[in-house]
Motif scaffolding. Structure first.
Motif, PDB file in Angstrom:
ATOM      1  N   ALA A  70     -10.266  17.007  30.110  1.00  0.00           N
ATOM      2  CA  ALA A  70     -11.478  17.310  29.341  1.00  0.00           C
ATOM      3  C   ALA A  70     -11.168  17.315  27.846  1.00  0.00           C
ATOM      4  CB  ALA A  70     -12.065  18.644  29.774  1.00  0.00           C
ATOM      5  N   ARG A  71     -10.021  17.884  27.468  1.00  0.00           N
ATOM      6  CA  ARG A  71      -9.633  17.871  26.055  1.00  0.00           C
ATOM      7  C   ARG A  71      -9.373  16.444  25.568  1.00  0.00           C
ATOM      8  NH1 ARG A  71      -5.370  21.336  27.115  1.00  0.00           N
ATOM      9  NH2 ARG A  71      -6.378  23.042  28.177  1.00  0.00           N
ATOM     10  N   PHE A  72      -8.783  15.617  26.423  1.00  0.00           N
ATOM     11  CA  PHE A  72      -8.534  14.222  26.066  1.00  0.00           C
ATOM     12  C   PHE A  72      -9.852  13.489  25.846  1.00  0.00           C
ATOM     13  CE2 PHE A  72      -8.125   9.790  27.500  1.00  0.00           C
ATOM     14  CZ  PHE A  72      -7.251   9.327  26.533  1.00  0.00           C
ATOM     15  N   VAL A  73     -10.810  13.677  26.746  1.00  0.00           N
ATOM     16  CA  VAL A  73     -12.120  13.033  26.612  1.00  0.00           C
ATOM     17  C   VAL A  73     -12.815  13.520  25.343  1.00  0.00           C
ATOM     18  CG1 VAL A  73     -14.429  12.865  27.640  1.00  0.00           C
ATOM     19  CG2 VAL A  73     -12.400  12.579  29.071  1.00  0.00           C
ATOM     20  N   GLU A  74     -12.730  14.808  25.083  1.00  0.00           N
ATOM     21  CA  GLU A  74     -13.344  15.367  23.875  1.00  0.00           C
ATOM     22  C   GLU A  74     -12.730  14.759  22.613  1.00  0.00           C
ATOM     23  OE1 GLU A  74     -14.188  19.742  21.840  1.00  0.00           O
ATOM     24  OE2 GLU A  74     -12.691  19.552  23.432  1.00  0.00           O
ATOM     25  N   ALA A  75     -11.417  14.666  22.590  1.00  0.00           N
ATOM     26  CA  ALA A  75     -10.740  14.091  21.426  1.00  0.00           C
ATOM     27  C   ALA A  75     -11.102  12.622  21.248  1.00  0.00           C
ATOM     28  CB  ALA A  75      -9.224  14.249  21.568  1.00  0.00           C
ATOM     29  N   THR A  76     -11.175  11.890  22.362  1.00  0.00           N
ATOM     30  CA  THR A  76     -11.547  10.476  22.303  1.00  0.00           C
ATOM     31  C   THR A  76     -12.978  10.321  21.796  1.00  0.00           C
ATOM     32  OG1 THR A  76     -10.068  10.012  24.147  1.00  0.00           O
ATOM     33  CG2 THR A  76     -11.720   8.357  23.660  1.00  0.00           C
ATOM     34  N   ALA A  77     -13.871  11.171  22.255  1.00  0.00           N
ATOM     35  CA  ALA A  77     -15.266  11.104  21.810  1.00  0.00           C
ATOM     36  C   ALA A  77     -15.377  11.414  20.320  1.00  0.00           C
ATOM     37  CB  ALA A  77     -16.111  12.075  22.619  1.00  0.00           C
ATOM     38  N   LYS A  78     -14.585  12.355  19.833  1.00  0.00           N
ATOM     39  CA  LYS A  78     -14.613  12.680  18.397  1.00  0.00           C
ATOM     40  C   LYS A  78     -14.034  11.543  17.555  1.00  0.00           C
ATOM     41  CE  LYS A  78     -14.516  17.702  18.584  1.00  0.00           C
ATOM     42  NZ  LYS A  78     -13.733  18.911  18.310  1.00  0.00           N
ATOM     43  N   ASP A  79     -13.000  10.875  18.092  1.00  0.00           N
ATOM     44  CA  ASP A  79     -12.369   9.787  17.356  1.00  0.00           C
ATOM     45  C   ASP A  79     -13.221   8.517  17.350  1.00  0.00           C
ATOM     46  OD1 ASP A  79     -10.251  11.451  16.856  1.00  0.00           O
ATOM     47  OD2 ASP A  79      -8.968  10.625  18.454  1.00  0.00           O
ATOM     48  N   ASN A  80     -14.054   8.334  18.356  1.00  0.00           N
ATOM     49  CA  ASN A  80     -14.861   7.114  18.494  1.00  0.00           C
ATOM     50  C   ASN A  80     -16.332   7.468  18.718  1.00  0.00           C
ATOM     51  OD1 ASN A  80     -12.523   5.327  18.505  1.00  0.00           O
ATOM     52  ND2 ASN A  80     -12.085   6.248  20.508  1.00  0.00           N
ATOM     53  N   PRO A  81     -17.031   7.966  17.721  1.00  0.00           N
ATOM     54  CA  PRO A  81     -18.412   8.403  17.922  1.00  0.00           C
ATOM     55  C   PRO A  81     -19.364   7.258  18.281  1.00  0.00           C
ATOM     56  CG  PRO A  81     -17.847   8.531  15.596  1.00  0.00           C
ATOM     57  CD  PRO A  81     -16.604   8.176  16.348  1.00  0.00           C
ATOM     58  N   VAL A  82     -19.149   6.063  17.745  1.00  0.00           N
ATOM     59  CA  VAL A  82     -20.038   4.935  18.051  1.00  0.00           C
ATOM     60  C   VAL A  82     -19.878   4.541  19.519  1.00  0.00           C
ATOM     61  CG1 VAL A  82     -20.567   2.520  17.512  1.00  0.00           C
ATOM     62  CG2 VAL A  82     -20.017   4.107  15.665  1.00  0.00           C
ATOM     63  N   THR A  84     -18.853   6.403  21.902  1.00  0.00           N
ATOM     64  CA  THR A  84     -19.393   7.507  22.701  1.00  0.00           C
ATOM     65  C   THR A  84     -20.913   7.405  22.806  1.00  0.00           C
ATOM     66  OG1 THR A  84     -17.591   8.931  21.978  1.00  0.00           O
ATOM     67  CG2 THR A  84     -19.510  10.020  22.908  1.00  0.00           C
ATOM     68  N   ALA A  85     -21.580   7.079  21.701  1.00  0.00           N
ATOM     69  CA  ALA A  85     -23.037   6.932  21.706  1.00  0.00           C
ATOM     70  C   ALA A  85     -23.452   5.770  22.591  1.00  0.00           C
ATOM     71  CB  ALA A  85     -23.557   6.752  20.292  1.00  0.00           C
ATOM     72  N   VAL A  86     -22.730   4.652  22.513  1.00  0.00           N
ATOM     73  CA  VAL A  86     -23.057   3.480  23.341  1.00  0.00           C
ATOM     74  C   VAL A  86     -22.903   3.814  24.820  1.00  0.00           C
ATOM     75  CG1 VAL A  86     -22.303   1.137  23.944  1.00  0.00           C
ATOM     76  CG2 VAL A  86     -22.526   1.793  21.539  1.00  0.00           C
ATOM     77  N   VAL A  87     -21.803   4.467  25.171  1.00  0.00           N
ATOM     78  CA  VAL A  87     -21.581   4.854  26.572  1.00  0.00           C
ATOM     79  C   VAL A  87     -22.666   5.828  27.028  1.00  0.00           C
ATOM     80  CG1 VAL A  87     -20.028   6.081  28.134  1.00  0.00           C
ATOM     81  CG2 VAL A  87     -19.113   4.396  26.537  1.00  0.00           C
ATOM     82  N   GLY A  88     -23.010   6.764  26.176  1.00  0.00           N
ATOM     83  CA  GLY A  88     -24.057   7.738  26.532  1.00  0.00           C
ATOM     84  C   GLY A  88     -25.395   7.071  26.769  1.00  0.00           C
ATOM     85  N   PHE A  89     -25.790   6.170  25.864  1.00  0.00           N
ATOM     86  CA  PHE A  89     -27.066   5.461  26.036  1.00  0.00           C
ATOM     87  C   PHE A  89     -27.040   4.565  27.268  1.00  0.00           C
ATOM     88  CE2 PHE A  89     -27.715   6.122  21.305  1.00  0.00           C
ATOM     89  CZ  PHE A  89     -28.700   7.079  21.500  1.00  0.00           C
TER      90      PHE A  89
END
Length: 103
Positions: A70-82, A84-89
């Protein structure tokens, strides 16, 4: 007539004695039920506590791994916000398509 009244008195005394005896037995039974209920409750509480301790002990490694991921995913999401947004959409779009196709 006297013998009938004496018989009735004897019968009444017997019934009273039996009733008093039954009341004593009921009181004893109530005490036994309370004691057994208390013991069952204590045993169940102890068993549940042991099961929880066992579960927490057995899942300790899995929980550590899950927190690490979970910490790894959180760090990856913070490092790559664009990204993360694409994956979320994309996930939201897939869910909308899935639910709209069921109709």
């Amino acid at each position: 007539m006297t013998s009938f009244s004496k018989f009735r008195d004897d019968l009444g005394g017997d019934v009273s004695d039996q009733l008093a005896s039954l009341q004593k037995e009921v009181a004893v039974l109530r005490k036994q039920v309370r004691k057994q209920s208390s013991q069952v409750y204590d045993d169940a509480s102890e068993t549940i506590a042991d099961l929880i301790d066992s579960f927490l002990t057995n899942t300790k490694g899995a929980r550590k791994e899950l927190y690490s991921k979970a910490r790894f995913v959180e760090a990856t999401a913070k490092d790559n916000p664009v990204a993360t947004a694409v994956v979320g959409f994309t996930i939201i779009g897939l869910l909308i398509a899935l639910f709209s196709s069921r109709r």
